[in-house]
Design a protein around this motif. Structure first.
Motif, PDB file in Angstrom:
ATOM      1  N   ILE A   1      36.999 100.020  92.109  1.00 56.08           N
ATOM      2  CA  ILE A   1      35.715 100.646  92.431  1.00 56.08           C
ATOM      3  C   ILE A   1      34.943 100.962  91.153  1.00 56.08           C
ATOM      4  O   ILE A   1      33.826 100.456  90.955  1.00 56.08           O
ATOM      5  N   PRO A   2      35.470 101.761  90.221  1.00 59.71           N
ATOM      6  CA  PRO A   2      34.703 102.015  88.995  1.00 59.71           C
ATOM      7  C   PRO A   2      34.497 100.771  88.140  1.00 59.71           C
ATOM      8  O   PRO A   2      33.489 100.671  87.435  1.00 59.71           O
ATOM      9  N   THR A   3      35.433  99.808  88.173  1.00 58.45           N
ATOM     10  CA  THR A   3      35.238  98.585  87.383  1.00 58.45           C
ATOM     11  C   THR A   3      34.443  97.535  88.142  1.00 58.45           C
ATOM     12  O   THR A   3      34.161  96.462  87.606  1.00 58.45           O
ATOM     13  N   ASN A   4      34.095  97.825  89.403  1.00 60.75           N
ATOM     14  CA  ASN A   4      33.165  97.004  90.183  1.00 60.75           C
ATOM     15  C   ASN A   4      33.661  95.575  90.411  1.00 60.75           C
ATOM     16  O   ASN A   4      32.901  94.616  90.333  1.00 60.75           O
ATOM     17  N   VAL A   5      34.928  95.453  90.715  1.00 56.70           N
ATOM     18  CA  VAL A   5      35.507  94.141  90.994  1.00 56.70           C
ATOM     19  C   VAL A   5      35.577  93.948  92.506  1.00 56.70           C
ATOM     20  O   VAL A   5      36.190  94.753  93.204  1.00 56.70           O
ATOM     21  N   PRO A   6      34.968  92.893  93.045  1.00 59.03           N
ATOM     22  CA  PRO A   6      35.059  92.628  94.492  1.00 59.03           C
ATOM     23  C   PRO A   6      36.509  92.537  94.939  1.00 59.03           C
ATOM     24  O   PRO A   6      37.366  92.038  94.202  1.00 59.03           O
ATOM     25  N   TYR A   7      36.775  92.989  96.157  1.00 51.95           N
ATOM     26  CA  TYR A   7      38.161  93.122  96.606  1.00 51.95           C
ATOM     27  C   TYR A   7      38.524  92.205  97.761  1.00 51.95           C
ATOM     28  O   TYR A   7      39.703  92.005  98.047  1.00 51.95           O
ATOM     29  N   ALA A   8      37.531  91.622  98.436  1.00 53.20           N
ATOM     30  CA  ALA A   8      37.843  90.710  99.547  1.00 53.20           C
ATOM     31  C   ALA A   8      38.712  89.560  99.068  1.00 53.20           C
ATOM     32  O   ALA A   8      39.494  88.994  99.842  1.00 53.20           O
TER      33      ALA A   8
END
Length: 665
Positions: free
Chosen positions: A569-576
């Motif tokens: 979340i803080p590093t803004n990496v997509p998780y799908a």
């Protein structure tokens, strides 16, 4: 975790970095936009020239433009990768600022190139050229064009990453107070080690609450970061950043969302049986500490800070039937320590009781042990026919936590120059989890090297789920037969042992699915405005409860920001991508088992040493993103869609057993 394409958008951006010069801009390129940016003021004379040139755009000009963009973005991406590597392996205000500045420059340039690329939207182009232009447009960061807003976004991105990396839980410091210099504080790796082994509900709750407190200070920054990303997404023609992210899968955003839901519908019955079984065993172990009237499982009891993988509680939920309980998973941690110490005596002090790993001898031993762990993963790929990792990998990677600085320990794989500068960044412990993690991260590195002969815009996984699935499909081959081959166990258990082994695997592989889905559904709804900042935490737990059936161990309010306690979340990496990867890996695994000639139960297959399986894998990796992922998948597996059936086939014996345990049959 892949970090070669981490930028303001997060994850899907190219390996940005690199300086540029006038020679990087090919004469055939139309540079009206590029030359008029402040960064390119020296070339402003080109604006006037191009304003006078109103000839229709041609395919030849498009090819020249893409050739120039490939060369320039490759250079630019390398600088950002260097900056981000430095920022994550030495967290300071200076490294954060440098990363923000270089990301800002890369993003401005990417936005300019993207805007310029639309000149050829209606020109008939060769399929490969059209695909490169499409990927350029999709891989542009979601960021505002306005310089002040762009600078603000990149600064926030660097700050949020740093806040997570510096996060600590200080048990003796009251909440909300600054820890004293001599306070005993725990980072996420130390906390995770305790949570993996503790069976004290009170201790687990303290650790859970203590770590989740790091999210609260991020909340306002994150809300503003979302606003700025959405400005950029709208400027790119999308409703919001979530829609923009979902557009990058060779299908419409709506089709992609439907694809995920379809796969989850296939797998949800298996997860629900696992959830019900685990809940009943936790109640038997912990009593009222585990029992909730709403049927939820308290998140802190699942052996993982985010309740995303449950393998650490296997001992609590293992089968009690004597016919099954006699079969124990290999004590891989002990076996690894014994073998590593025997092969490299310099690593042995790292395993001594009460060893001081901060001393010169202790740190050197820890580093030797970490390198030995990585060699296990490298040797698997070499057995399939791949070349060993380059010498620079061993010289430049971070294998253990340095003694003199703060770092982001979250495991990640890097391709700094989109070529041969491959690295991993980890804080390796010698245990079963890291043994799997090593195989996972090296999957990224071998993928990166396989496609590095493609044009820069094709140097990526077929989609981001592919990238995450490669190493995991290899890790599925970590069977008792494979461990016996390595000398890490003496025996291969009989077929009757499959239920305990499958249960241990499902606690990680199956339990993870709804967490991955809930995380990005929360973020997509944040991006779309369906979830307002005032409801961040309420919505976070509503989705966690709906999909995972887990609940927090303590009362949570909107003063908390529990999503911020999860790295992505803080590093803004997509998780799908991780949800996709959990399914793709079984598709890839089955394809390689078939190629190796294996006959037998899927869960017992190991294709270690199979050159045939390696050749099939190499062909898929070398294609990169040069064609739609559906085509690449079909060439590898025979099917052109996300298909949960191989995963269901793998766990079919366990599913039947779980239903019996839950009284369904």
């Amino acid at each position: 975790m892949l970090r070669t394409r981490k930028g303001p958008r997060g994850g899907a951006v190219r390996q940005h970095s690199g300086t540029f010069s006038a020679g990087d801009i090919l004469p055939a390129m139309n540079v009206r936009v590029l030359a008029c940016l402040p960064l390119f003021a020296a070339f402003s004379f080109v604006c006037a020239q191009n304003s006078a040139n109103q000839k229709p755009p041609t395919a030849a000009e498009a090819q020249a433009f893409i050739d120039g963009a490939n060369a320039e973005l490759l250079k630019l991406s390398t600088d950002v990768s260097h900056a981000e590597w430095t920022a994550e392996t030495d967290i300071t205000d200076d490294t954060e600022s440098t990363t923000a500045l270089v990301n800002e420059q890369f993003t401005a340039r990417s936005l300019a190139l993207t805007e310029e690329s639309h000149r050829w939207d209606k020109v008939t182009l060769a399929p490969e050229l059209r695909r490169q232009i499409m990927l350029l447009q999709l891989n542009t960061p979601a960021a505002p064009k306005e310089p002040k807003l762009l600078a603000e976004q990149t600064q926030l991105a660097a700050q949020l990453t740093g806040m997570y990396g510096k996060g600590k839980y200080c048990p003796d410091t009251p909440p909300g107070q600054q820890a004293a210099e001599d306070a005993k504080c725990l980072g996420i790796d130390a906390i995770s080690n305790i949570m993996a082994k503790s069976q004290d509900p009170a201790e687990l709750t303290r650790l859970w609450v203590g770590w989740h407190a790091i999210g609260a200070p991020m909340r306002d920054k994150y809300a503003r970061f979302i606003e700025l990303q959405n400005i950029g997404a709208k400027e790119l023609g999308y409703h919001d950043t979530g829609e923009f992210w979902r557009a990058g899968y060779d299908m419409t955003p709506a089709e992609f969302s439907a694809e995920l839901e379809r796969a989850w519908t296939q797998l949800e019955p298996l997860y629900r049986e696992l959830h019900d079984y685990v809940r009943s065993r936790l109640i038997a172990k912990y009593g009222k500490a585990a029992e909730r009237a709403d049927g939820m499982i308290p998140a802190q009891l699942l052996g993982n800070m985010w309740a995303q993988e449950w393998g650490n509680i296997y001992d609590v939920v293992a089968p009690t039937d004597p016919k099954l309980s006699q079969f124990k998973p290999v004590d891989l941690e002990s076996a690894l320590k014994k073998q590593i110490a025997e092969k490299d005596p310099s690593a042995a002090p790292a395993f001594a009781e009460g060893a001081d790993l901060s001393s010169d001898k202790g740190h050197a031993a820890s580093l030797a042990a970490g390198r030995a762990m990585v060699h296990y993963g490298e040797n698997f790929f070499v057995s399939l026919g791949f070349d060993p990792l380059p010498k620079s990998f061993w010289e430049r990677s971070q294998f253990v936590h340095p003694r003199d600085r703060e770092v982001v320990c979250h495991a990640s794989a890097w391709d700094v120059d989109s070529g041969d500068d491959l690295r991993v960044k980890m804080c390796i412990e010698v245990n079963a989890d890291y043994f799997t993690t090593v195989h996972h991260e090296l999957g990224h590195n071998f993928y990166q090297r396989a496609y590095n002969k493609q044009p820069y815009l094709f140097r990526n996984g077929a989609n981001d789920g592919f990238h995450e699935a490669i190493g995991d499909s290899i890790a599925l081959s970590i069977t008792p037969a494979y461990l016996k081959t390595l000398g890490l166990t003496d025996t291969e258990p009989p077929v009757e042992a499959d239920i305990p082994l499958q249960l241990r695997t499902a606690l990680d592989k199956v339990a993870f699915l709804p967490f991955a889905l809930a995380l990005d559904k929360w973020r997509w709804q944040v991006f779309s405005g369906e979830i307002k900042p005032a409801d961040y935490n309420k919505a976070w737990w509503a989705l966690r409860e709906k999909y995972q059936g887990v609940a927090p161990p303590a009362e949570r309010t909107e003063a908390d920001f529990d999503a911020g306690a999860k790295n992505h979340i803080p590093t803004n990496v997509p998780y799908a991508r991780y949800f996709l990867a959990r399914i793709y890996q079984f598709q890839f695994y089955k394809a390689m088992c078939d190629a190796s000639g294996y006959k037998g139960p899927l869960n017992r297959c190991s294709f270690y040493g199979s050159k045939e399986a390696g050749a099939k894998l190499a062909k898929m990796l070398e294609a990169g993103q040069s064609q739609p992922w559906q085509q690449t998948l079909k060439e590898m597996t025979g099917t052109d869609h996300l298909d949960a059936q191989p995963m269901l086939d793998y766990f079919a014996p366990l599913y039947r057993w779980l239903r019996q345990q839950n009284g369904r049959q």
